[in-house]
Design a protein around this motif. Sequence first.
Motif, short mmCIF file in Angstrom:
data_model
loop_
_atom_site.label_atom_id
_atom_site.label_comp_id
_atom_site.label_asym_id
_atom_site.label_seq_id
_atom_site.Cartn_x
_atom_site.Cartn_y
_atom_site.Cartn_z
N PRO A 148 0.82 -1.22 0.00
CA PRO A 148 0.00 0.00 0.00
C PRO A 148 0.85 1.28 0.00
N ASP A 149 0.69 2.08 -1.03
CA ASP A 149 1.35 3.38 -1.20
C ASP A 149 2.87 3.33 -1.24
N VAL A 150 3.44 2.18 -1.55
CA VAL A 150 4.89 2.06 -1.61
C VAL A 150 5.29 0.96 -2.60
N LEU A 151 6.43 1.16 -3.25
CA LEU A 151 7.02 0.11 -4.08
C LEU A 151 8.23 -0.42 -3.34
N TYR A 165 12.72 0.72 -0.17
CA TYR A 165 11.32 1.17 -0.11
C TYR A 165 11.24 2.53 -0.78
N ILE A 166 10.29 2.67 -1.70
CA ILE A 166 10.14 3.90 -2.46
C ILE A 166 8.77 4.50 -2.15
N TYR A 167 8.80 5.67 -1.53
CA TYR A 167 7.57 6.38 -1.17
C TYR A 167 7.32 7.58 -2.08
N CYS A 168 8.34 8.01 -2.80
CA CYS A 168 8.25 9.20 -3.64
C CYS A 168 7.89 8.81 -5.08
N GLN A 179 4.72 5.69 -10.65
CA GLN A 179 4.14 5.72 -9.31
C GLN A 179 2.62 5.82 -9.33
N LYS A 180 2.07 6.62 -10.20
CA LYS A 180 0.61 6.81 -10.21
C LYS A 180 -0.15 5.59 -10.73
#
Length: 160
Positions: free
Chosen positions: A28-31, A41-44, A58-59
């Motif tokens: 959820p909301d992260v790759l 972990y990629i949040y941006c 990301q989108k």
Amino acid sequence: MNTKEIREIKEKLAVLNVTALTGVVHEPDVLYLRFEDYGLYIYCYFRFSNGNELILAQKDMYRPSLALLAQKDFDWDDFDSSIAGDNRMDEVIQEQFSSLDGFTVKKIKIKKTGDLMITFTNRYQLDLRIDLTEPVTCWRFFERDSDVDLLTVNGNGLEE
């Protein structure tokens, strides 16, 4: 970011050179990218490309899969991107990253802004873009066995 932070990031990420990518996971909301002994972990904002072709962005985690869109009874009001397999990101991961042959790190580049570029031997490229100007985590690099953060980068630079 200052020169010392850039140098530290380069030194710590150097362990990924010629390391194989072993997993691409959408949480959820992260790759989450798994390498042999490390995780990222990629949040941006991020994107995977291959040459001139955009593969994953990301989108995509918030967009319906092509299979869902093709359904005659698809309703945007009922779409929930958090359901595994229903979003475009999960679909692309299954299509493009089920076999990770050739996904060995060839080159790592870090920009003064903290943006990160990882090029793989199969010409795929991952670009991370710092998309905040505040101290919120944008990406973090860690040892998988211990979950100890080696690097945490936020909108203001490197976290101590």
